[in-house]
Design an enzyme around this catalytic site. Structure first.
Site, short mmCIF file in Angstrom:
data_model
loop_
_atom_site.label_atom_id
_atom_site.label_comp_id
_atom_site.label_asym_id
_atom_site.label_seq_id
_atom_site.Cartn_x
_atom_site.Cartn_y
_atom_site.Cartn_z
CG ASP A 1 -1.98 -1.09 1.12
OD1 ASP A 1 -2.33 -1.48 -0.01
OD2 ASP A 1 -2.43 -1.58 2.17
NE ARG B 1 -3.68 2.67 -3.94
CZ ARG B 1 -3.88 2.07 -2.78
NH1 ARG B 1 -3.04 1.14 -2.35
NH2 ARG B 1 -4.90 2.41 -2.04
NE ARG C 1 -3.35 2.45 1.65
CZ ARG C 1 -3.55 2.54 2.97
NH1 ARG C 1 -3.08 3.57 3.65
NH2 ARG C 1 -4.21 1.60 3.63
C1 S3P Z 1 -5.00 -6.03 3.02
C2 S3P Z 1 -4.29 -6.67 2.05
C3 S3P Z 1 -3.75 -5.98 0.87
C4 S3P Z 1 -3.73 -4.47 1.03
C5 S3P Z 1 -5.00 -3.96 1.64
C6 S3P Z 1 -5.24 -4.58 3.01
C7 S3P Z 1 -5.52 -6.82 4.16
O1 S3P Z 1 -4.58 -6.30 -0.26
O2 S3P Z 1 -3.50 -3.83 -0.19
O3 S3P Z 1 -4.95 -2.55 1.79
O4 S3P Z 1 -5.94 -6.23 5.18
O5 S3P Z 1 -5.51 -8.06 4.07
P1 S3P Z 1 -4.34 -7.65 -1.12
O6 S3P Z 1 -4.69 -8.81 -0.29
O7 S3P Z 1 -5.30 -7.51 -2.30
O8 S3P Z 1 -2.91 -7.61 -1.54
#
Ligand code: S3P
Length: 422
Positions: free
Chosen positions: A305, A336, A379
């Protein structure tokens, strides 16, 4: 700093699957998490706010969710939506999942594939495996062994939450380890979870199904992904010297700090302790001369992120920064990868995309003066505004409203350390 978003979602969902009352403190009260709280209520849990960041959840037990009366609305949140799909997949209820225009563009088929193997049925789904969709949970869920095709903690967590209701062992094998908050919290509530190293960067997670989850108090630590914004501001605004308290330092979340240290950032760990099962630390950050670096693809899951704000810092660095292996950025709250490159270019920074890599040519200064298209992505909005704190001309964003999904106090906090935002 606000509470961690990933842990806050999990705190509400998992405590709703215990039998009894869990008290949560430090919960992030951003829109994404509030939507998850409403959804847990719609599924039969008693969820109440008892004070600032303090919540009480009376759970319904594993596979105990009630049939919701209307559609479940997750707003902007992929995490809330995908984790609850997993939790619902192991229950004999039928639920319609929906969200805002950003969430409706995001891929859900990746979650539906393993959940249908477990026994859930997809009754209706928008084209391309998108929201809105209706999921019928399994009456007799089947434990599976699953290797996610992409590094995704949401996908892993959905499978584990569905596996809670299945007899026997549900196994997830990750080629690259992703944030492990679900595994840790399941253990906290009394489930049996075994985590083993698997290959050079991976993990094998084995969950024993049908546990009785018992309530236990939860303290949510500060979100390192939110801390990244004031931290970045301090690095690029000359003369800055700030301390950020109690930041979660889970090693599967700290890729940005590692990268910034390689770039020459002055980030000092003042005190480190273990708090509620997570490492937390106070960080002292001083403005620093940064240099461009190469960020390896293998680091992406631990800072997935943080690329928009890293790209901003790379623009203020001297030299080229190449961030490798960013295909997953294309399916976040916005695309993004494209939006970050566009954010830089509209502010006079040379940036290009090569395959799945983002390349930023840092010149130690940013002209600024542009208006950034944020595409409903919190973000991007925060990254652009931080860039404006040190650019030659101010930076504008087309829409700051989505900041409230993850960091409702952003503007006040930034003003408190000297930012001019209007
Ligand atoms: C998250 C996993 C990530 C991240 C998201 C939060 C989580 O996504 O980008 O902001 O809390 O498990 P992905 O599982 O799609 O990579």
């Amino acid at each position: 700093m606000p509470g961690d978003k990933s842990i806050s979602h999990r705190a509400l969902i998992l405590s709703a699957m215990t039998v009894g009352e869990t008290r949560i403190t430090g919960l992030l009260e951003g829109e994404d998490v509030i939507n998850t709280a409403k959804v847990m209520r719609a599924l039969g849990a008693a969820v109440e706010r008892t004070g600032e960041g303090a919540w009480s959840v009376k759970g319904v037990g594993v596979a105990g969710f009630a049939q919701p009366e209307g559609p479940l609305d997750f707003g902007n949140s992929g995490t809330g939506c995908r984790l609850v799909m997993g939790a619902v997949a192991g229950c004999p209820v039928t639920a319609k999942f929906d969200g805002d225009a950003s969430l409706r563009k995001r891929p859900m088929q990746r979650v539906l594939d393993p959940l249908t193997r477990i026994g859930a049925r997809v009754i209706g789904v928008a084209e391309g495996g998108r929201l809105p969709l209706t999921l019928q949970g399994a009456r007799d869920p089947i434990p599976i062994e699953y290797e996610p095709p992409v590094a995704s903690a949401q996908l892993k967590s959905a499978v584990l939450l569905a596996g809670l209701a299945a007899p026997g062992e549900t196994i997830v094998i990750e080629k690259e380890a992703t944030r492990d908050h679900t595994e840790k919290m399941l253990t906290h509530f009394g489930a049996q979870v075994r985590v083993e190293a698997c290959g050079e960067h991976g993990r094998k997670i084995t969950l024993t199904g049908r546990p009785e989850l018992s309530p236990a108090p939860l303290q949510v630590p500060a979100d390192p992904s939110s801390a990244a914004f004031p931290l970045a501001a301090a690095l690029i605004v000359p003369g800055s010297d700030i301390v950020i308290d109690g930041v979660m330092m889970n090693p599967l979340r700290t890729g940005l700090f590692l990268t910034l240290r390689e770039m020459g950032a002055s980030i000092e760990t003042l005190s480190a302790k273990n708090d509620g099962g997570e490492e937390v630390a106070d960080l002292r950050v001083k403005s620093s001369a940064l240099r461009g670096v190469e960020v390896p693809a293998v680091r992406a899951p631990s800072m997935i992120d943080e690329y928009p704000i890293l790209a901003v810092l790379a623009a203020f660095a001297e030299g080229t920064t190449r961030m490798r292996g960013l295909s997953e950025l294309r399916v976040k709250e916005s695309d993004r990868l494209a939006a970050t490159a566009a954010m830089l270019r509209v502010n006079g920074v040379a940036a290009e995309i090569e395959g799945d890599d983002l390349i930023v040519h840092g010149k130690g200064r940013v002209p600024g003066g542009g208006t950034v298209a944020t595409h409903m992505d919190h973000r991007l909005a925060m990254s652009a505004l931080v860039m404006g704190l040190a650019s030659e001309k101010p930076v504008a964003v087309d829409d700051a409203a989505f900041i409230a999904t993850s960091f409702p106090g952003f503007a006040d906090l930034m003003r408190g350390i000297g930012a001019e935002l209007s």
